[in-house]
Design a protein around this motif. Structure first.
Motif, PDB file in Angstrom:
ATOM      1  N   ARG A 103      -6.017 -11.984  -9.125  1.00  0.00           N
ATOM      2  CA  ARG A 103      -7.447 -11.931  -9.403  1.00  0.00           C
ATOM      3  C   ARG A 103      -7.988 -10.555  -8.998  1.00  0.00           C
ATOM      4  O   ARG A 103      -7.452  -9.909  -8.085  1.00  0.00           O
ATOM      5  CB  ARG A 103      -8.209 -13.033  -8.657  1.00  0.00           C
ATOM      6  N   GLY A 104      -9.049 -10.124  -9.676  1.00  0.00           N
ATOM      7  CA  GLY A 104      -9.650  -8.850  -9.356  1.00  0.00           C
ATOM      8  C   GLY A 104      -8.955  -7.681 -10.034  1.00  0.00           C
ATOM      9  O   GLY A 104      -8.052  -7.847 -10.861  1.00  0.00           O
ATOM     10  N   ASP A 105      -9.392  -6.479  -9.681  1.00  0.00           N
ATOM     11  CA  ASP A 105      -8.846  -5.234 -10.234  1.00  0.00           C
ATOM     12  C   ASP A 105      -8.143  -4.487  -9.107  1.00  0.00           C
ATOM     13  O   ASP A 105      -8.763  -3.783  -8.304  1.00  0.00           O
ATOM     14  CB  ASP A 105      -9.984  -4.385 -10.816  1.00  0.00           C
ATOM     15  N   MET A 106      -6.830  -4.639  -9.023  1.00  0.00           N
ATOM     16  CA  MET A 106      -6.070  -4.083  -7.911  1.00  0.00           C
ATOM     17  C   MET A 106      -6.143  -2.553  -7.873  1.00  0.00           C
ATOM     18  O   MET A 106      -6.381  -1.950  -6.827  1.00  0.00           O
ATOM     19  CB  MET A 106      -4.609  -4.523  -7.996  1.00  0.00           C
ATOM     20  N   ASP A 107      -5.942  -1.910  -9.026  1.00  0.00           N
ATOM     21  CA  ASP A 107      -5.888  -0.450  -9.057  1.00  0.00           C
ATOM     22  C   ASP A 107      -7.209   0.161  -8.603  1.00  0.00           C
ATOM     23  O   ASP A 107      -7.230   1.114  -7.807  1.00  0.00           O
ATOM     24  CB  ASP A 107      -5.535   0.025 -10.473  1.00  0.00           C
ATOM     25  N   LYS A 108      -8.294  -0.378  -9.097  1.00  0.00           N
ATOM     26  CA  LYS A 108      -9.602   0.147  -8.729  1.00  0.00           C
ATOM     27  C   LYS A 108      -9.884  -0.064  -7.249  1.00  0.00           C
ATOM     28  O   LYS A 108     -10.445   0.811  -6.573  1.00  0.00           O
ATOM     29  CB  LYS A 108     -10.681  -0.529  -9.578  1.00  0.00           C
ATOM     30  N   ALA A 109      -9.489  -1.237  -6.730  1.00  0.00           N
ATOM     31  CA  ALA A 109      -9.742  -1.545  -5.324  1.00  0.00           C
ATOM     32  C   ALA A 109      -8.995  -0.583  -4.403  1.00  0.00           C
ATOM     33  O   ALA A 109      -9.549  -0.105  -3.403  1.00  0.00           O
ATOM     34  CB  ALA A 109      -9.328  -2.984  -5.024  1.00  0.00           C
ATOM     35  N   PHE A 110      -7.752  -0.269  -4.731  1.00  0.00           N
ATOM     36  CA  PHE A 110      -6.975   0.645  -3.884  1.00  0.00           C
ATOM     37  C   PHE A 110      -7.546   2.072  -3.895  1.00  0.00           C
ATOM     38  O   PHE A 110      -7.331   2.841  -2.963  1.00  0.00           O
ATOM     39  CB  PHE A 110      -5.506   0.656  -4.312  1.00  0.00           C
ATOM     40  N   GLU A 111      -8.273   2.416  -4.939  1.00  0.00           N
ATOM     41  CA  GLU A 111      -8.871   3.745  -5.012  1.00  0.00           C
ATOM     42  C   GLU A 111     -10.088   3.892  -4.107  1.00  0.00           C
ATOM     43  O   GLU A 111     -10.456   5.007  -3.725  1.00  0.00           O
ATOM     44  CB  GLU A 111      -9.272   4.052  -6.461  1.00  0.00           C
ATOM     45  N   THR A 112     -10.722   2.765  -3.763  1.00  0.00           N
ATOM     46  CA  THR A 112     -12.004   2.830  -3.046  1.00  0.00           C
ATOM     47  C   THR A 112     -11.926   2.437  -1.578  1.00  0.00           C
ATOM     48  O   THR A 112     -12.912   2.556  -0.860  1.00  0.00           O
ATOM     49  CB  THR A 112     -13.024   1.914  -3.749  1.00  0.00           C
ATOM     50  N   GLY A 120     -12.326  -3.618   9.147  1.00  0.00           N
ATOM     51  CA  GLY A 120     -11.396  -4.743   9.116  1.00  0.00           C
ATOM     52  C   GLY A 120     -11.470  -5.597   7.867  1.00  0.00           C
ATOM     53  O   GLY A 120     -10.692  -6.544   7.718  1.00  0.00           O
ATOM     54  N   THR A 121     -12.378  -5.262   6.954  1.00  0.00           N
ATOM     55  CA  THR A 121     -12.488  -6.044   5.716  1.00  0.00           C
ATOM     56  C   THR A 121     -11.351  -5.677   4.769  1.00  0.00           C
ATOM     57  O   THR A 121     -11.166  -4.502   4.430  1.00  0.00           O
ATOM     58  CB  THR A 121     -13.829  -5.768   5.016  1.00  0.00           C
ATOM     59  N   ILE A 122     -10.596  -6.683   4.347  1.00  0.00           N
ATOM     60  CA  ILE A 122      -9.486  -6.465   3.408  1.00  0.00           C
ATOM     61  C   ILE A 122     -10.028  -6.577   1.988  1.00  0.00           C
ATOM     62  O   ILE A 122     -10.587  -7.612   1.603  1.00  0.00           O
ATOM     63  CB  ILE A 122      -8.356  -7.471   3.648  1.00  0.00           C
ATOM     64  N   MET A 123      -9.871  -5.531   1.226  1.00  0.00           N
ATOM     65  CA  MET A 123     -10.397  -5.487  -0.141  1.00  0.00           C
ATOM     66  C   MET A 123      -9.322  -5.772  -1.189  1.00  0.00           C
ATOM     67  O   MET A 123      -9.635  -6.217  -2.294  1.00  0.00           O
ATOM     68  CB  MET A 123     -11.025  -4.119  -0.411  1.00  0.00           C
ATOM     69  N   ALA A 124      -8.073  -5.514  -0.846  1.00  0.00           N
ATOM     70  CA  ALA A 124      -7.002  -5.718  -1.822  1.00  0.00           C
ATOM     71  C   ALA A 124      -5.690  -5.989  -1.100  1.00  0.00           C
ATOM     72  O   ALA A 124      -5.410  -5.399  -0.053  1.00  0.00           O
ATOM     73  CB  ALA A 124      -6.857  -4.493  -2.721  1.00  0.00           C
ATOM     74  N   ALA A 125      -4.909  -6.884  -1.666  1.00  0.00           N
ATOM     75  CA  ALA A 125      -3.580  -7.179  -1.126  1.00  0.00           C
ATOM     76  C   ALA A 125      -2.636  -7.469  -2.283  1.00  0.00           C
ATOM     77  O   ALA A 125      -2.914  -8.349  -3.113  1.00  0.00           O
ATOM     78  CB  ALA A 125      -3.629  -8.362  -0.167  1.00  0.00           C
ATOM     79  N   ASP A 126      -1.573  -6.721  -2.351  1.00  0.00           N
ATOM     80  CA  ASP A 126      -0.543  -6.890  -3.375  1.00  0.00           C
ATOM     81  C   ASP A 126       0.739  -7.301  -2.657  1.00  0.00           C
ATOM     82  O   ASP A 126       1.341  -6.497  -1.941  1.00  0.00           O
ATOM     83  CB  ASP A 126      -0.355  -5.580  -4.130  1.00  0.00           C
ATOM     84  N   ILE A 127       1.128  -8.562  -2.828  1.00  0.00           N
ATOM     85  CA  ILE A 127       2.243  -9.129  -2.060  1.00  0.00           C
ATOM     86  C   ILE A 127       3.343  -9.598  -3.013  1.00  0.00           C
ATOM     87  O   ILE A 127       3.070 -10.301  -3.991  1.00  0.00           O
ATOM     88  CB  ILE A 127       1.781 -10.318  -1.194  1.00  0.00           C
ATOM     89  N   THR A 128       4.561  -9.223  -2.709  1.00  0.00           N
ATOM     90  CA  THR A 128       5.714  -9.724  -3.455  1.00  0.00           C
ATOM     91  C   THR A 128       6.558 -10.580  -2.526  1.00  0.00           C
ATOM     92  O   THR A 128       6.964 -10.134  -1.449  1.00  0.00           O
ATOM     93  CB  THR A 128       6.568  -8.572  -4.008  1.00  0.00           C
ATOM     94  N   TYR A 129       6.783 -11.806  -2.941  1.00  0.00           N
ATOM     95  CA  TYR A 129       7.587 -12.753  -2.169  1.00  0.00           C
ATOM     96  C   TYR A 129       8.978 -12.851  -2.793  1.00  0.00           C
ATOM     97  O   TYR A 129       9.117 -13.041  -4.004  1.00  0.00           O
ATOM     98  CB  TYR A 129       6.960 -14.150  -2.187  1.00  0.00           C
TER      99      TYR A 129
END
Length: 702
Positions: free
Chosen positions: A197-206, A335-344
């Motif tokens: 969900r959300g826009d990962m690429d944009k979130a990591f830029e900000t 401490g606010t987490i804006m994006a998380a990309d996790i591979t299990y």
């Protein structure tokens, strides 16, 4: 080196050591654990005759404590009974050149040898679109894979003969056992899963900061007290067969046996009195063992008993999946987490088994209690040359949320903030929230559990005391942590969310209840008795539950996914309500009659005193292409706070105190529910202590 070091230590003058060093001389003391329980009381308006909601003892507790409770291997020997012992692979990856049982067949007491050619029906079946072999035919993919089975007059004769079966192999490559090796070989089962969900690429830029790391969680052995096994008894007429089996899913066992023997399910009856522990490990693997034992019974025409020894049980049936979580996290300095990309990555072993469903549950629980606006999870099940891993309590949920908790802790450390504060900053807060797969829920009870847990644990005061302890002790250190939990209840495959029951009332007024659930210590039978007692308004002493039997309740779902009591309880309620509607005219016409008199009157008026009950659970499903769907019936919530002490020199550690607050809705039986919570926590300690199996000696797990 120790002999050189010990005299030096003996000569040390303790009085000259700094005070903070003295903790190294104090070993941990073994103390009897103590606990305090609190739970919601029933309303004063509830009838004193209504047992629902009261803390009641497990209905089989006395029999279990005295040894009178009967498990499958306690059943007396059936006349003419034989024993079967599995012949398993000693190679991790090899072609089978030849199987020579001649020496074994010549031994005293040996009756026959079984392999793929002896299966009257299908030796290979499809499981979740992946092939599973009962007996390995041409190739083995792990140590412990079943190649054949010896049938003999006694257990010891069967065991010794199995060791004399000679299997000639041609070793094959590759051979690898770990997740890291599977990644190198790109060895994965299909399909792969993703939620986003959300826009990962944009979130990591900000974001202010980006963190990349990984965490590994080892496997865990079920170690139930009763190993897997069964007794197969051919009836000698029309191909009928009875199985007395230790299974969480008797209907599936019945189905697999039917496929293996090439006969219809209506000729196979599975009986399950109780299990000596299961924890998910007796859902799938026991079906294959049952099929082999049934094949032996059909071939010999005699009853056959299978009882796995502990080592064989651990080798053949495996345990909880090891997981590797790799993550990239974007967060702000507050401490606010804006994006998380996790591979299990999970280690599935050599066949898929339930690994895909477990990976799906890990992905569905990856958010845990936290609203991460941009969240992506990818799940890959690794194919390795180990015995196939299988279901274990939590079914992927613990692995999924553990990675997120590691993320929260690392972000707190990087930001120089208390972990508890970072958790609170990122928690779901709105009255109506949506998970990362768009299922609506309210976090209100989760937040209540969190606040109450911190309060009851005295978290903030103890944190200060711990900091003081650590300052004063060089070699002993203490830590405290609190985590929330959001856990989905029910099966994400909606067709499993169903339950059935059968309730019979006899002319003397006694009641017999049968249902599709399996009693494995979790108290499902006790709760079913409480429900029947409430609806029928008769004491629990007048109600009996005998066993789970596919002949009484067909097509039952597995007792799993924290859904057994929900489904079975509602089915028992439905059946009892049907009976009460039939009895209502007699109760109204004869208000002064006793229960027995109403029953006898209904019998004389030719009213049926038997009723089936059914519960059709909610529709649940997941659209993995679009990352959305109602995956669960509902969510249960909890929070846990633990304080631990470690010995920095030896690695020894001790759990000093744990506070747990759980939302279980309206508890049917607080005594049993508290026992389940405590048991789950203790088993979780074992998992967190990394009880991973390590391949040694040509991949035999240790």
């Amino acid at each position: 080196m120790f002999l050189d070091f010990y005299p030096i230590v003996q000569d040390v003058n303790v009085c000259l050591l700094p005070l903070e060093y003295l903790s190294a001389l104090k070993p941990f003391k073994n103390e009897v654990p103590q606990g305090h329980h609190s739970f919601q009381l029933v309303s004063n308006a509830q009838s004193s005759q209504d047992p629902v909601g009261h803390p009641m003892m497990h209905q089989a507790a006395f029999n279990q404590a005295t040894g009178e409770a009967q498990y499958y291997d306690d059943i007396p020997a059936v006349q003419g009974e034989l024993f079967v012992y599995m012949v398993t692979s000693t190679r991790a990856h090899a072609k089978i050149i030849n199987i020579d049982p001649s020496e074994a067949l010549g031994m005293t007491g040996v009756v026959t040898f079984l392999s793929a050619g002896d299966v009257p029906g299908q030796n290979r079946r499809m499981l979740f679109n992946n092939p599973e072999e009962l007996f390995a035919e041409e190739e083995v993919s792990c140590v412990g894979q079943i190649i054949g089975a010896v049938v003999a007059e006694s257990r010891e004769q069967a065991r010794r003969a199995a060791q004399m079966v000679k299997v000639t192999y041609q070793d094959l490559l590759p051979v690898f056992f770990t997740i890291e090796e599977a990644i190198q070989h790109q060895s994965f089962f299909d399909p792969k899963r993703k939620l986003e969900r959300g826009d990962m690429d944009k979130a990591f830029e900000t974001v202010d900061q980006i963190l990349e790391d990984e965490i590994y969680l080892g496997g865990q052995e079920h170690f139930y007290m009763e190993t897997q096994g069964l007794i197969a008894v051919p009836k000698g007429e029309n191909g009928e067969l009875e199985l007395f089996v230790a299974s969480q899913h008797s209907a599936y066992t019945q189905e697999v046996v039917g496929i293996t023997l090439g006969i219809d399910s209506n000729k196979i009856t599975c009986h399950v009195r109780r299990l000596g522990g299961a924890f998910g490990g007796k859902v799938m693997k026991i079906a294959s063992l049952s099929a082999i034992t049934a094949t032996a019974a059909v071939k010999t025409g005699r009853p056959v008993r299978c009882v796995l020894e502990r080592g064989d049980d651990m080798l053949i049936t495996s345990g909880r999946h090891p997981f590797l979580g790799k993550y990239k996290v974007g967060y702000n300095n507050d401490g606010t987490i804006m994006a998380a990309d996790i591979t299990y990555y999970s280690n599935g072993g050599c066949t898929l088994n339930e690994s895909l469903a477990i990976m799906e549950k890990a992905l569905l629980h990856m958010d845990n209690a936290y609203k991460i606006p941009n969240l992506r999870g990818r799940g890959l099940v690794c194919k390795t040359y180990l015995p196939s891993y299988t279901a274990f309590r939590g079914f992927g949920g613990p692995q999924g949320l553990m990675v997120m908790e590691s993320v929260l802790h690392e972000v707190a450390v990087k930001c120089g903030l208390p972990p508890q504060k970072v958790r609170e900053i990122n928690m779901y807060r709105e009255e109506e929230c949506y998970t990362h797969y768009k299922q609506l829920f309210s976090p209100r009870d989760m937040l209540r559990c969190w606040d109450e847990c911190l309060d009851k644990a005295g978290y903030h005061d103890r944190l200060q005391a711990i900091q003081q302890f650590n300052t004063s002790n060089r070699w002993k250190k203490r830590g405290i942590s609190a985590v929330p939990m959001k856990f989905g209840v029910g099966f994400s495959k909606g067709f499993f969310n169903q339950g059935a029951a059968l309730v019979n009332i006899y002319k003397d007024g006694s009641v017999l209840v049968a249902h599709g659930g399996t009693e494995m210590g979790q108290g499902i039978n006790t709760k079913a008795l409480q429900i029947a007692s409430r609806i029928l308004k008769v004491p629990m002493s007048s109600i009996h539950i005998k066993e789970t039997c596919t002949g009484n309740v067909p097509n039952a779902a597995p007792s799993a996914a924290s859904f057994g009591t929900d489904a079975v309880g509602m089915a028992v309620k439905d059946a009892c309500e049907k009976l009460m509607r039939r009895l209502k005219p007699f109760m109204e016409n004869h208000p002064k009659y006793t229960w027995q008199q109403w029953i006898f009157e209904a019998y004389c008026q030719k009213v049926s005193l038997s009723a089936t009950g059914f519960f059709m659970g909610p529709h649940t499903d997941m659209d993995w292409e679009n990352s959305e769907g109602p995956a669960y019936y509902y969510f249960t919530f909890g929070a846990c706070c633990s304080e631990v002490e470690i010995d920095c020199l030896t690695g020894d550690h001790k759990n000093l105190r744990t506070d747990i607050v759980m939302d279980v809705g309206r508890s049917l039986n607080p005594a049993i529910d508290i026992g389940q919570i405590e048991g789950g926590f203790v088993q979780g300690i074992g998992g967190s202590d990394d009880q991973g199996s390590v391949p040694v000696q040509d991949s035999c797990p240790l």
